[in-house]
Scaffold this motif. Structure first.
Motif, PDB file in Angstrom:
ATOM      1  N   SER A   1       4.704   0.681  54.465  1.00  0.00           N
ATOM      2  CA  SER A   1       4.159   0.617  55.865  1.00  0.00           C
ATOM      3  C   SER A   1       3.407   1.678  56.428  1.00  0.00           C
ATOM      4  O   SER A   1       2.440   1.453  56.931  1.00  0.00           O
ATOM      5  CB  SER A   1       5.114  -0.109  56.725  1.00  0.00           C
ATOM      6  OG  SER A   1       6.006   0.767  57.113  1.00  0.00           O
ATOM      7  N   ARG A   2       4.089   2.694  56.439  1.00  0.00           N
ATOM      8  CA  ARG A   2       3.352   3.850  57.170  1.00  0.00           C
ATOM      9  C   ARG A   2       1.968   4.179  56.566  1.00  0.00           C
ATOM     10  O   ARG A   2       1.070   4.588  57.590  1.00  0.00           O
ATOM     11  CB  ARG A   2       4.327   5.340  56.764  1.00  0.00           C
ATOM     12  CG  ARG A   2       3.814   6.374  57.820  1.00  0.00           C
ATOM     13  CD  ARG A   2       4.815   7.595  57.729  1.00  0.00           C
ATOM     14  NE  ARG A   2       6.082   7.461  58.190  1.00  0.00           N
ATOM     15  CZ  ARG A   2       6.412   7.545  59.132  1.00  0.00           C
ATOM     16  NH1 ARG A   2       5.735   7.650  60.172  1.00  0.00           N
ATOM     17  NH2 ARG A   2       7.551   7.310  59.470  1.00  0.00           N
TER      18      ARG A   2
ATOM     19  N   GLU B   1       0.137  -0.415  55.525  1.00  0.00           N
ATOM     20  CA  GLU B   1      -0.426  -1.132  56.653  1.00  0.00           C
ATOM     21  C   GLU B   1      -1.259  -0.450  57.727  1.00  0.00           C
ATOM     22  O   GLU B   1      -1.989  -1.115  58.357  1.00  0.00           O
ATOM     23  CB  GLU B   1       0.735  -1.972  57.541  1.00  0.00           C
ATOM     24  CG  GLU B   1       1.977  -2.746  56.461  1.00  0.00           C
ATOM     25  CD  GLU B   1       1.168  -3.926  56.308  1.00  0.00           C
ATOM     26  OE1 GLU B   1       0.346  -4.443  57.062  1.00  0.00           O
ATOM     27  OE2 GLU B   1       1.610  -4.638  55.318  1.00  0.00           O
ATOM     28  N   ARG B   2      -0.892   0.883  57.729  1.00  0.00           N
ATOM     29  CA  ARG B   2      -1.815   1.398  58.675  1.00  0.00           C
ATOM     30  C   ARG B   2      -3.227   1.661  58.086  1.00  0.00           C
ATOM     31  O   ARG B   2      -4.268   1.457  58.875  1.00  0.00           O
ATOM     32  CB  ARG B   2      -1.417   2.788  58.998  1.00  0.00           C
ATOM     33  CG  ARG B   2      -0.185   2.982  59.911  1.00  0.00           C
ATOM     34  CD  ARG B   2       0.372   4.428  60.239  1.00  0.00           C
ATOM     35  NE  ARG B   2       1.114   4.559  61.179  1.00  0.00           N
ATOM     36  CZ  ARG B   2       1.966   5.804  61.481  1.00  0.00           C
ATOM     37  NH1 ARG B   2       1.520   6.930  60.813  1.00  0.00           N
ATOM     38  NH2 ARG B   2       3.014   5.659  62.510  1.00  0.00           N
ATOM     39  N   TRP B   3      -3.442   1.806  56.874  1.00  0.00           N
ATOM     40  CA  TRP B   3      -4.695   1.757  56.318  1.00  0.00           C
ATOM     41  C   TRP B   3      -5.254   0.529  56.173  1.00  0.00           C
ATOM     42  O   TRP B   3      -6.466   0.544  56.670  1.00  0.00           O
ATOM     43  CB  TRP B   3      -4.369   2.006  54.669  1.00  0.00           C
ATOM     44  CG  TRP B   3      -5.555   1.868  53.826  1.00  0.00           C
ATOM     45  CD1 TRP B   3      -6.917   2.743  53.870  1.00  0.00           C
ATOM     46  CD2 TRP B   3      -5.870   1.098  52.919  1.00  0.00           C
ATOM     47  NE1 TRP B   3      -7.869   2.252  52.933  1.00  0.00           N
ATOM     48  CE2 TRP B   3      -7.266   1.361  52.364  1.00  0.00           C
ATOM     49  CE3 TRP B   3      -5.092   0.044  52.414  1.00  0.00           C
ATOM     50  CZ2 TRP B   3      -7.851   0.340  51.380  1.00  0.00           C
ATOM     51  CZ3 TRP B   3      -5.406  -0.764  51.421  1.00  0.00           C
ATOM     52  CH2 TRP B   3      -6.919  -0.887  50.882  1.00  0.00           C
TER      53      TRP B   3
ATOM     54  N   THR C   1      -4.835  -1.497  58.965  1.00  0.00           N
ATOM     55  CA  THR C   1      -5.274  -1.793  60.339  1.00  0.00           C
ATOM     56  C   THR C   1      -6.486  -1.212  60.376  1.00  0.00           C
ATOM     57  O   THR C   1      -7.430  -1.369  61.256  1.00  0.00           O
ATOM     58  CB  THR C   1      -4.224  -1.224  60.993  1.00  0.00           C
ATOM     59  OG1 THR C   1      -3.172  -2.157  61.172  1.00  0.00           O
ATOM     60  CG2 THR C   1      -4.532  -1.513  62.570  1.00  0.00           C
ATOM     61  N   ASN C   2      -6.559   0.062  59.982  1.00  0.00           N
ATOM     62  CA  ASN C   2      -7.549   1.321  60.384  1.00  0.00           C
ATOM     63  C   ASN C   2      -8.901   0.959  59.594  1.00  0.00           C
ATOM     64  O   ASN C   2     -10.154   1.103  59.862  1.00  0.00           O
ATOM     65  CB  ASN C   2      -7.307   2.473  59.894  1.00  0.00           C
ATOM     66  CG  ASN C   2      -6.152   3.314  60.748  1.00  0.00           C
ATOM     67  OD1 ASN C   2      -6.100   2.780  61.940  1.00  0.00           O
ATOM     68  ND2 ASN C   2      -5.541   4.057  59.926  1.00  0.00           N
TER      69      ASN C   2
ATOM     70  N   THR D   1       2.047  -9.481  61.639  1.00  0.00           N
ATOM     71  CA  THR D   1       1.145  -8.305  61.430  1.00  0.00           C
ATOM     72  C   THR D   1       0.162  -8.287  60.079  1.00  0.00           C
ATOM     73  O   THR D   1       0.516  -8.352  59.010  1.00  0.00           O
ATOM     74  CB  THR D   1       1.767  -7.031  61.573  1.00  0.00           C
ATOM     75  OG1 THR D   1       2.981  -6.895  62.542  1.00  0.00           O
ATOM     76  CG2 THR D   1       1.002  -5.641  61.580  1.00  0.00           C
ATOM     77  N   ASN D   2      -1.003  -8.237  60.411  1.00  0.00           N
ATOM     78  CA  ASN D   2      -2.109  -8.265  59.356  1.00  0.00           C
ATOM     79  C   ASN D   2      -2.007  -9.299  58.158  1.00  0.00           C
ATOM     80  O   ASN D   2      -2.784  -9.168  57.213  1.00  0.00           O
ATOM     81  CB  ASN D   2      -1.798  -6.896  58.582  1.00  0.00           C
ATOM     82  CG  ASN D   2      -2.167  -5.591  59.350  1.00  0.00           C
ATOM     83  OD1 ASN D   2      -3.074  -5.955  60.212  1.00  0.00           O
ATOM     84  ND2 ASN D   2      -1.801  -4.456  58.964  1.00  0.00           N
TER      85      ASN D   2
ATOM     86  N   ILE E   1       7.792  -2.624  59.564  1.00  0.00           N
ATOM     87  CA  ILE E   1       6.287  -2.334  60.243  1.00  0.00           C
ATOM     88  C   ILE E   1       6.570  -1.626  61.705  1.00  0.00           C
ATOM     89  O   ILE E   1       5.867  -0.686  61.966  1.00  0.00           O
ATOM     90  CB  ILE E   1       5.422  -3.408  59.944  1.00  0.00           C
ATOM     91  CG1 ILE E   1       5.163  -3.777  58.745  1.00  0.00           C
ATOM     92  CG2 ILE E   1       4.121  -3.206  61.153  1.00  0.00           C
ATOM     93  CD1 ILE E   1       4.190  -4.954  58.370  1.00  0.00           C
TER      94      ILE E   1
ATOM     95  N   ALA F   1       5.705   1.724  60.715  1.00  0.00           N
ATOM     96  CA  ALA F   1       4.222   2.146  61.311  1.00  0.00           C
ATOM     97  C   ALA F   1       3.808   1.995  62.629  1.00  0.00           C
ATOM     98  O   ALA F   1       2.821   2.571  63.053  1.00  0.00           O
ATOM     99  CB  ALA F   1       3.317   1.073  60.343  1.00  0.00           C
TER     100      ALA F   1
ATOM    101  N   LEU G   1       2.972  -0.584  64.474  1.00  0.00           N
ATOM    102  CA  LEU G   1       1.973  -1.451  64.594  1.00  0.00           C
ATOM    103  C   LEU G   1       2.195  -2.531  65.520  1.00  0.00           C
ATOM    104  O   LEU G   1       1.299  -3.328  66.104  1.00  0.00           O
ATOM    105  CB  LEU G   1       1.289  -2.009  63.239  1.00  0.00           C
ATOM    106  CG  LEU G   1       0.815  -0.782  62.319  1.00  0.00           C
ATOM    107  CD1 LEU G   1       0.403  -1.535  60.994  1.00  0.00           C
ATOM    108  CD2 LEU G   1      -0.326  -0.296  62.963  1.00  0.00           C
TER     109      LEU G   1
END
Length: 359
Positions: free
Chosen positions: A154-155, A158-160, A162-163, A250-251, A297, A301, A303
């Protein structure tokens, strides 16, 4: 089965139709939810054709590979009622229909199969406690597996997502996501078709080699056509109220995130399918997987808020528990009402409940 009375056939078909719609609307959409949300820009009929082709393939495979058993051994411990399907068997899926309209993710396995498990006499003795144990284990495995996987990924993953959510997604992600959907959808069908086909007449033969369940080819065709029509409606309405459970996570509208969710869910269902032939709640597995994912997450992460994630998890657990309570109450009181034994059950309900649950 040709000697069944008119009313037995009538309640079998009515129960099957109500169960088919309510289970598709409540349970199947939880499986296909990420597929719908991440492909919201595509025509509904394209998605329906794809999902329907998997339905047809799974039904044909089950009929020939399992010698006429399109329930994939999940009804080995729940034979067709000795006196046929009665009116009270059709009431639980009707309640499921109502709960679905309010977006409550209840377990269709418990809400539909419990009454068959508790009215089957010696043939189904101990089935409900086994279903509870397997489903609880499924939730624990799902939440643990999802938490561990997303603890690792997730670090950055999931951040990738989101970005880069506003950037074009490469074609190979769509290929992977549709492949993961096919895998998950087929595993879900093999687990939960029993919740629908439990209403249909079938032959159950018990020998030293094991239990053999078989349906007629006419019922195979009829059931397949009903499933295709119902899924057309669900896809056209984009999932209805239950779809909101997926959309709050999330996502989940991103194809890349949906791909990983589907693969994890499908692998867990495959494991429990091979474990034994006891039916289990795929809803509990689904909620456990989403719970482990959201917790990981939120903590790794960052988020979403930790309290928001935990609140989401607890809300889903409470809803699932409500469904379990309703299913047991219906399974106990409806047959008692039909047999004129309601007073006997009420006089010692705690003891009767303890005996039913195997505590």
């Amino acid at each position: 089965m040709e000697n069944l009375s008119f009313w037995v056939w009538t309640w079998s078909i009515i129960g099957f139709l109500i169960a088919a719609y309510s289970i598709v609307a409540n349970d199947a959409i939880q499986t296909l939810g990420t597929f719908l949300s991440s492909n919201a820009n595509r025509p509904w009929w394209v998605l329906w054709i794809y999902a329907s082709s998997i339905i047809v393939a799974v039904m044909i495979y089950g009929y020939f590979a399992y010698n006429g058993d399109i329930a994939f051994d999940r009804l080995n411990t729940i034979p067709y009622p000795e006196n046929g399907v009665q009116w009270y068997h059709a009431i639980p899926p009707f309640f499921l229909l109502i709960l679905t309209r309010f977006g409550v993710p209840v377990s269709t396995t418990f809400l539909v199969l419990t009454i068959f498990a508790l009215t089957g006499g010696r043939d189904t003795e101990g089935v409900l406690p086994s279903m509870l144990q397997k489903s609880a284990l499924g939730y624990l495995v799902a939440i643990s597996a999802a938490f561990f996987v997303y603890l690792l990924v997730s670090r950055f993953f999931e951040r990738w997502i989101t970005n880069t959510k506003d950037q074009p997604i490469k074609l190979h992600w769509y290929v992977l996501q549709w492949a993961s959907t096919a895998f998950l959808w087929s595993q879900w069908l093999m687990q939960d078709l029993a919740n629908i086909f439990v209403f249909l007449p079938r032959e159950t033969v018990i020998t030293d080699a094991g239990t053999a369940v078989s349906f007629t080819p006419y019922l195979l065709v009829f059931a397949t056509l009903v499933m295709l029509v119902l899924h057309a409606y669900i896809f056209k309405t984009r999932g209805g109220e239950i779809q909101k459970i997926v959309l709050t996570k999330t996502n989940t509208t991103d194809v890349r995130a949906a791909t990983l969710v589907d693969f994890i869910y499908g692998l867990i269902l495959l494991y429990f399918k091979e474990l034994n032939d006891i039916p289990m709640s795929t809803t509990w597995v689904f909620l456990g997987m989403l719970a482990g994912r959201e917790i990981a997450i939120s903590y790794i992460a960052g988020l979403r808020g930790k309290l928001a994630a935990l609140g989401d998890v607890l809300t889903d657990i409470i809803r699932a528990f409500i469904g379990l309570v309703i299913s047991v109450i219906l399974a106990i009181f409806l047959p008692a009402m039909a047999k004129g034994e309601l007073g006997v059950v009420l006089s010692d309900f705690p003891g009767y409940l303890t005996n039913v649950l195997g505590f």
